[in-house]
Design a protein around this motif. Structure first.
Motif, PDB file in Angstrom:
ATOM      1  N   PRO A 199       0.811  -1.228   0.000  1.00 28.87           N
ATOM      2  CA  PRO A 199       0.000   0.000   0.000  1.00 28.87           C
ATOM      3  C   PRO A 199       0.841   1.274   0.000  1.00 28.87           C
ATOM      4  N   ALA A 200       2.056   1.186   0.530  1.00 25.87           N
ATOM      5  CA  ALA A 200       2.930   2.363   0.548  1.00 25.87           C
ATOM      6  C   ALA A 200       3.364   2.763  -0.858  1.00 25.87           C
ATOM      7  N   LEU A 201       3.198   1.854  -1.817  1.00 31.87           N
ATOM      8  CA  LEU A 201       3.579   2.132  -3.205  1.00 31.87           C
ATOM      9  C   LEU A 201       2.383   2.528  -4.067  1.00 31.87           C
ATOM     10  N   ARG A 202       1.264   2.777  -3.473  1.00 27.82           N
ATOM     11  CA  ARG A 202       0.078   3.151  -4.233  1.00 27.82           C
ATOM     12  C   ARG A 202       0.348   4.415  -5.052  1.00 27.82           C
ATOM     13  N   GLY A 203       0.126   4.325  -6.359  1.00 23.85           N
ATOM     14  CA  GLY A 203       0.368   5.456  -7.248  1.00 23.85           C
ATOM     15  C   GLY A 203       1.833   5.700  -7.556  1.00 23.85           C
ATOM     16  N   LYS A 204       2.720   4.821  -7.082  1.00 25.11           N
ATOM     17  CA  LYS A 204       4.157   5.056  -7.228  1.00 25.11           C
ATOM     18  C   LYS A 204       4.875   3.931  -7.974  1.00 25.11           C
ATOM     19  N   VAL A 205       4.122   2.985  -8.523  1.00 29.69           N
ATOM     20  CA  VAL A 205       4.703   1.886  -9.290  1.00 29.69           C
ATOM     21  C   VAL A 205       4.553   2.181 -10.776  1.00 29.69           C
ATOM     22  N   GLY A 206       5.608   1.974 -11.546  1.00 26.86           N
ATOM     23  CA  GLY A 206       5.553   2.171 -12.991  1.00 26.86           C
ATOM     24  C   GLY A 206       5.368   0.847 -13.721  1.00 26.86           C
TER      25      GLY A 206
END
Length: 348
Positions: A180-187
């Protein structure tokens, strides 16, 4: 053995379907094919020096292509190498248009689209490669060249990447990208631009939970990029924190970029194939460049962090000839169309 026979049948089907489409489009015409001079390799090199120029179309990373240009022009100072980088969906139609109009600009091309290669195996899109380096036993010519025209140059390896400053604990498997800490931050990369990306998604599904994994990843709101190069740049700059698919990024890491890479438990790769174009305006320089690309100097320029076409290349992570073929069941024809449509329904 069964898989090999099955893949052979799929290749043949792809060849028939795509070749028919090319014929209807007017490709593979009877116009004169651009060939090097007859004679010895020394004669071809002499003619190439007089042409003084060669143009390469390639989907390889810009840093790799910069290294190749420097190494080639050092070996052949009389020949200027112009590099045009793009993605398959840009470069392959350009090659087709140049062949149709008989107005060639490119001399050599590099692609990972195996279906396109087999579809053009019996056309004038490419001409037979010449040069002593192709006959080096270490190159394994029999495994490395398709139809005498399409030569294995290297292989791209994909794995998981992350910005080491923003996410120091790193990524060990695809499931880690669901944090969840990578929400919107994964390519991630759209599969619309190359069958290679479809093949990688197919690999991910097989090893990391199937279609259910992709749906969970979509729920984490990843950012979508057209290819791995802008994705890697975005990760290095901090625009994104992690990536589902990227190469090992050795040049970026050597330059101090805060990026890490992990192949995970399973390793995926795709071969890059080179070809000398049938409409090459510099047919001799095209042969010289193609030959150089599979020399030790050429491989040392392009293969660190990738799979090399020769053994013993510093920094290479695999031997390209050992990389398995694409799964053409999902990368060709109706299989590819279905996969792209399914992907769009999940991620858009």
């Amino acid at each position: 053995m069964k898989r090999k026979n099955k893949m052979h049948k799929i290749f043949r089907t792809a060849v028939v379907v795509v070749a028919a489409a090319l014929a209807l489009a007017g490709c593979g015409s009877s116009a004169k094919v651009s060939q090097p001079v007859s004679g010895s390799w020394a004669d071809i090199v002499a003619a190439a020096n007089k042409e003084r120029s060669v143009t390469l179309y390639s989907t390889q990373a810009q840093a790799v292509l910069d290294n190749l240009k420097k190494a080639f022009e050092s070996a052949y100072p009389d020949i200027k190498l112009t590099v045009v980088r793009g993605i398959d969906s840009e470069l392959l139609p350009r090659i087709g248009a140049e062949q149709k109009t008989h107005r060639g600009i490119g001399d050599v091309a590099v692609t990972t689209d195996e279906a396109w290669i087999h579809a053009n195996e019996n056309s004038d899109t490419a001409v037979a490669v010449h040069g002593p380096s192709f006959d080096d036993p270490a190159y394994r010519r029999r495994e490395a060249i398709i139809g005498g025209k399409f030569f294995t140059e290297s292989a791209i390896l994909f794995g998981f990447g992350w910005n080491t400053t923003l996410y120091p604990k790193g990524i060990n498997s695809a499931e880690d990208l669901l944090d969840p800490a990578l929400r919107g931050k994964v390519g991630i990369v759209t599969p619309a631009t190359s069958p290679t990306y479809i093949d990688y998604y197919d690999f991910i599904e097989k090893h990391y939970g199937g279609r259910d994994f992709l749906q969970k990843l979509a729920a984490n709101k990843p950012r979508i990029y057209p290819s791995t190069q802008p994705l890697s740049q975005a990760m290095a700059s901090g625009e994104i924190t992690a990536a589902l698919m990227c190469n090992p990024m050795l040049p970026e890491r050597a330059a101090g970029a805060p990026v890490g890479w992990n192949a995970g438990k399973y390793t995926w790769g795709a071969k890059w194939y080179g070809l000398t174009l049938g409409t090459a305006p510099h047919p001799n320089a095209a042969q010289v460049l193609a030959d150089f690309m599979v020399t030790k100097a050429g491989q040392q320029a392009t293969s660190p962090g990738y799979g090399s076409a020769l053994p013993g290349i510093d920094g290479a992570l695999a031997v390209a000839q050992d990389v398995p073929a694409q799964n053409l069941e999902v990368t060709v024809g109706t299989g590819a169309e279905k996969f792209r449509n399914d992907w769009e329904s999940i991620f858009r």
